[in-house]
Design a protein around this motif. Sequence first.
Motif, short mmCIF file in Angstrom:
data_model
loop_
_atom_site.label_atom_id
_atom_site.label_comp_id
_atom_site.label_asym_id
_atom_site.label_seq_id
_atom_site.Cartn_x
_atom_site.Cartn_y
_atom_site.Cartn_z
N GLU A 306 0.77 -1.30 -0.05
CA GLU A 306 0.03 -0.07 0.03
C GLU A 306 0.84 1.34 0.21
OE1 GLU A 306 -2.90 -0.07 2.86
OE2 GLU A 306 -3.86 -1.84 2.43
N GLY A 307 0.62 2.32 -0.92
CA GLY A 307 1.33 3.53 -1.23
C GLY A 307 0.75 4.38 -0.18
N ALA A 308 1.31 5.80 -0.34
CA ALA A 308 0.69 6.94 0.25
C ALA A 308 -0.59 7.09 -0.09
CB ALA A 308 1.80 8.10 -0.16
N GLY A 309 -1.20 6.96 -1.25
CA GLY A 309 -2.59 7.00 -1.89
C GLY A 309 -3.52 6.40 -0.94
N ILE A 310 -3.29 5.00 -0.68
CA ILE A 310 -4.25 4.05 -0.15
C ILE A 310 -4.11 4.64 1.35
CG2 ILE A 310 -4.64 1.80 0.45
CD1 ILE A 310 -3.68 0.87 -2.07
N ARG A 311 -2.82 4.75 1.93
CA ARG A 311 -2.80 5.20 3.44
C ARG A 311 -3.63 6.44 3.86
NH1 ARG A 311 2.74 3.53 2.62
NH2 ARG A 311 3.24 5.48 2.58
N GLY A 312 -3.56 7.44 2.71
CA GLY A 312 -4.33 8.50 2.77
C GLY A 312 -5.88 8.35 2.92
N MET A 313 -6.27 7.41 1.90
CA MET A 313 -7.77 7.06 1.91
C MET A 313 -7.91 6.48 3.41
SD MET A 313 -8.74 5.71 -1.86
CE MET A 313 -7.19 4.27 -2.19
#
Length: 344
Positions: A306-313
């Motif tokens: 999981e990248g920063a985008g999914i962690r942000g979600m």
Amino acid sequence: MGGVTDIREHAGRARLAPQAPRERRERGGNTNVSLFWRIFSLNAAGLVVAAALLLGPVTVSTPVTPAEAVVVVVGLALLLAANALVLRIGLAPLRRLGHAMAAADLLRPGARAAVAGPSEAAALITTYNTMLDRLEAERAAGAARALSAQERERRHVARELHDEVGQTLTAVLLQLKRVADRAPEELREEVSQAQEATRAGLDEIRRIARLLRPGVLEELGLASALRALAGEFSAPGLTVRHHVPGGLPPLTEESELVLYRVAQEGLTNTARHSAADRAEIRLQRVADGVELLVRDNGKGLGDATEGAGIRGMRERALLIGAELSLAGAPDGGTDVRLLVRGNR
């Protein structure tokens, strides 16, 4: 001289510092032996010594008869087995606590270790669960502050792009039009190319400003904003459809923003990483709230981390107490689901 002495003393301590961990390891011995084997080894050593004494000088007969030896050996084996069983049962709660601690993830809250076992182990597990509650609350509060600051910064940057850069490019475009009207024939083609480049830059600035600050969300609501988002991501090679019916339950402004940002990030990941040619946004009423679905027919999640985008979600979902899940789509792509329960 005092200063030189201090420097030498500091240097000496600095040279000795790296040896400290090795010295501690040498004094402490092997620290990787589990608590089970330490207790079991101590008990086993005592039992073995007792058995040796019974078979040696402290015995019921001299010499030891075979029957007595068999009784002692069998008794020792039974005692060791019982000791191992009792320790295994007694330390099982600590082993489960270790597994729960290793699997804990503040972005996936709610999982807690079962409180069981002796009073000491139960107290330790209860303390850990309480600590996890506090950490999750602090993480949610910190995420709320960070995301609020991020949204403020997004609005500020979008306003600067629209008001400053956008107006400057508009003025440049008007000036180029005047130049084109007066330019000689041999220069008009170059001026026309400059106009097209400026117009393309202005369109890109406006697009970025819309992504940073969804004005349509504030002016027309979530349904219109999601439909507009689908249109913005539709491009040659990627068709994005939307299914956003009316009559949805009322949502807070914060929840609408989270739903919009999750849809935006899901489509961004689809456009950048999935190699999909079809995607859809679906917002629908469910029994206990509203569910957002972003689906594509791309290559799926695979083994990618999981990248920063999914962690942000996930952080945005925590902000409103929603549930975010990522799974494979029926046609092999990816499903991103966000469930907002109740009137949040």
